[in-house]
Enzyme design. Sequence first.
Site, mmCIF file in Angstrom:
data_model
loop_
_atom_site.group_PDB
_atom_site.id
_atom_site.type_symbol
_atom_site.label_atom_id
_atom_site.label_comp_id
_atom_site.label_asym_id
_atom_site.label_seq_id
_atom_site.Cartn_x
_atom_site.Cartn_y
_atom_site.Cartn_z
ATOM 1 N N SER A 40 2.499 -9.584 -15.093
ATOM 2 C CA SER A 40 1.117 -9.606 -15.585
ATOM 3 C C SER A 40 0.105 -9.205 -14.517
ATOM 4 C CB SER A 40 0.768 -11.010 -16.096
ATOM 5 O OG SER A 40 0.880 -11.959 -15.042
ATOM 6 N N LEU A 43 -0.389 -5.107 -9.454
ATOM 7 C CA LEU A 43 0.620 -4.186 -8.928
ATOM 8 C C LEU A 43 1.552 -3.720 -10.029
ATOM 9 C CD1 LEU A 43 1.949 -2.802 -6.472
ATOM 10 C CD2 LEU A 43 3.363 -4.855 -6.209
ATOM 11 N N LYS A 205 6.204 8.385 1.189
ATOM 12 C CA LYS A 205 5.281 9.524 1.199
ATOM 13 C C LYS A 205 6.002 10.787 1.680
ATOM 14 C CE LYS A 205 1.186 7.367 0.395
ATOM 15 N NZ LYS A 205 0.219 7.750 -0.633
ATOM 16 N N HIS A 263 2.352 0.061 7.915
ATOM 17 C CA HIS A 263 2.293 1.503 7.664
ATOM 18 C C HIS A 263 2.242 2.313 8.960
ATOM 19 C CE1 HIS A 263 1.808 0.258 3.663
ATOM 20 N NE2 HIS A 263 0.503 0.321 3.543
ATOM 21 N N ARG A 357 -5.275 3.670 14.468
ATOM 22 C CA ARG A 357 -6.631 3.451 13.934
ATOM 23 C C ARG A 357 -6.549 3.280 12.424
ATOM 24 N NH1 ARG A 357 -10.670 8.084 15.021
ATOM 25 N NH2 ARG A 357 -9.022 9.248 13.965
ATOM 26 N N ARG A 393 -0.531 15.803 8.221
ATOM 27 C CA ARG A 393 -1.462 15.100 7.338
ATOM 28 C C ARG A 393 -0.700 14.540 6.147
ATOM 29 N NH1 ARG A 393 -5.621 18.786 6.581
ATOM 30 N NH2 ARG A 393 -4.709 19.551 4.649
ATOM 31 N N TRP A 509 -12.145 23.753 11.321
ATOM 32 C CA TRP A 509 -11.012 24.192 10.505
ATOM 33 C C TRP A 509 -11.522 24.934 9.286
ATOM 34 C CZ3 TRP A 509 -8.685 22.293 5.719
ATOM 35 C CH2 TRP A 509 -7.424 22.849 5.473
#
Length: 515
Positions: A40, A43, A205, A263, A357, A393, A509
Amino acid sequence: MAEQVALSRTQVCGILREELYQGDAFHQADTHIFIIMGASGDLAKKKIYPTIWWLFRDGLLPEDTFIVGYARSRLTVDDIRKQSEPFFKATPEERPKLEEFFARNSYVAGQYDDAASYKHLNSHMNALHQGMQANRLFYLALPPTVYEAVTKNIQETCMSQTGWNRIIVEKPFGRDLQSSNQLSNHISSLFREDQIYRIDHYLGKEMVQNLMVLRFANRIFGPIWNRDNIACVILTFKEPFGTEGRGGYFDEFGIIRDVMQNHLLQMLCLVAMEKPATTGSDDVRDEKVKVLKCISEVETDNVVLGQYVGNPNGEGEAANGYLDDPTVPHGSTTATFAAAVLYVENERWDGVPFILRCGKALNERKAEVRLQFRDVAGDIFHQQCKRNELVIRVQPNEAVYTKMMTKKPGMFFNPEESELDLTYGNRYKNVKLPDAYERLILDVFCGSQMHFVRSDELREAWRIFTPLLHKIDREKPQPIPYVYGSRGPTEADELMKRVGFQYEGTYKWVNPHKL
């Protein structure tokens, strides 16, 4: 040249499974039951149910798979559907398949600490078994406070007797080394390590997984991937939004526990580790643990903490600071930004700063790994040259690019910053990349633990950060205020400069691709 045909999501995931698992890692004829504990919650509705739907839609789950939701709330499958379906992104053409998906869903209401509730859940699952073998996969989408009761009851009452059992545990894995060890020891007393999948979705990822290929499948990087050539490594995670009314939960943990300790540290391991013997799960994780063991505890002199305040010129959410969130305790000193410098004390990396960071309410959404190389020896261009950088990236718009010096076109012999650019959206424009949760949940079905966190990894990660976290909890230092939508505290830039990072601010860039 013939036009490249777009690959469907099914084809992409099918190729992925075929390459990784040779197509036979799980038996299609077996019954598989995917149990969502905490069905419920946010997530479950925003990530887990949509992910299982995508895998089901694309034919990547075993044919005889059932999904069982479990939570305290008295709900029905229709209630679960109303909550989660808006996140499915289903097209009108997929409606028949969607009906088939929900026909394989069921829901059981029960308490998390009540043995009778689990007996009822087990009876419900037994009724779903159709094949000779029945496998069960439990996803704990729950707060850590109930992990011990839930895992104990699962092990005592709900284990399959005719197939494998696997359990997925979501972060946070404790609050510090002591609580993490307590939780790990408890779970390890109930399940074998090969049954436990500690999920860090960043390991699913695309560009995080690409780090190993980039490093170990390209000879050009091997000789320069060391302290002789690399001046510093910057690992960045930036979000452009604040807590948005959910600060009460965030305040319990803060940005270091939420992002940096997991992470960013996982990405650091993939950058710094030695080449594993194979791509097998334990060989890869062995090398990551070796890296973590070479990192000393974080020193407070190498840390900057910040907390965002409202932007006077901002509108809507941007006008509010962290303390304006009504769910955040009055006067909270919890950091929403952190910068820390770590050192990997081994032969390859001795003296190279790894700068981590992360923060909320910053100027952009970005996650990346940036390796800045040392200055070229013997400068013949009169200090016109800037440092080379290799940038991976992770998000948004996955890319790998190298900042380098080239001659500026024209009559004069002047160097100029440019780049070698691999932007995934251009090179792989017809390829639809699977979501991180899709990859990881498919890994669990297939029994691959390479992209999951092992208990000794977890222990070392907490060892590095626990003394700092305890000092912060005890002394409650006032974080440096930074404006919503800014780059963060200027003190973080000063820290980076102090340890050797050079930010010139001259590089512009130019994206040659329209994404």
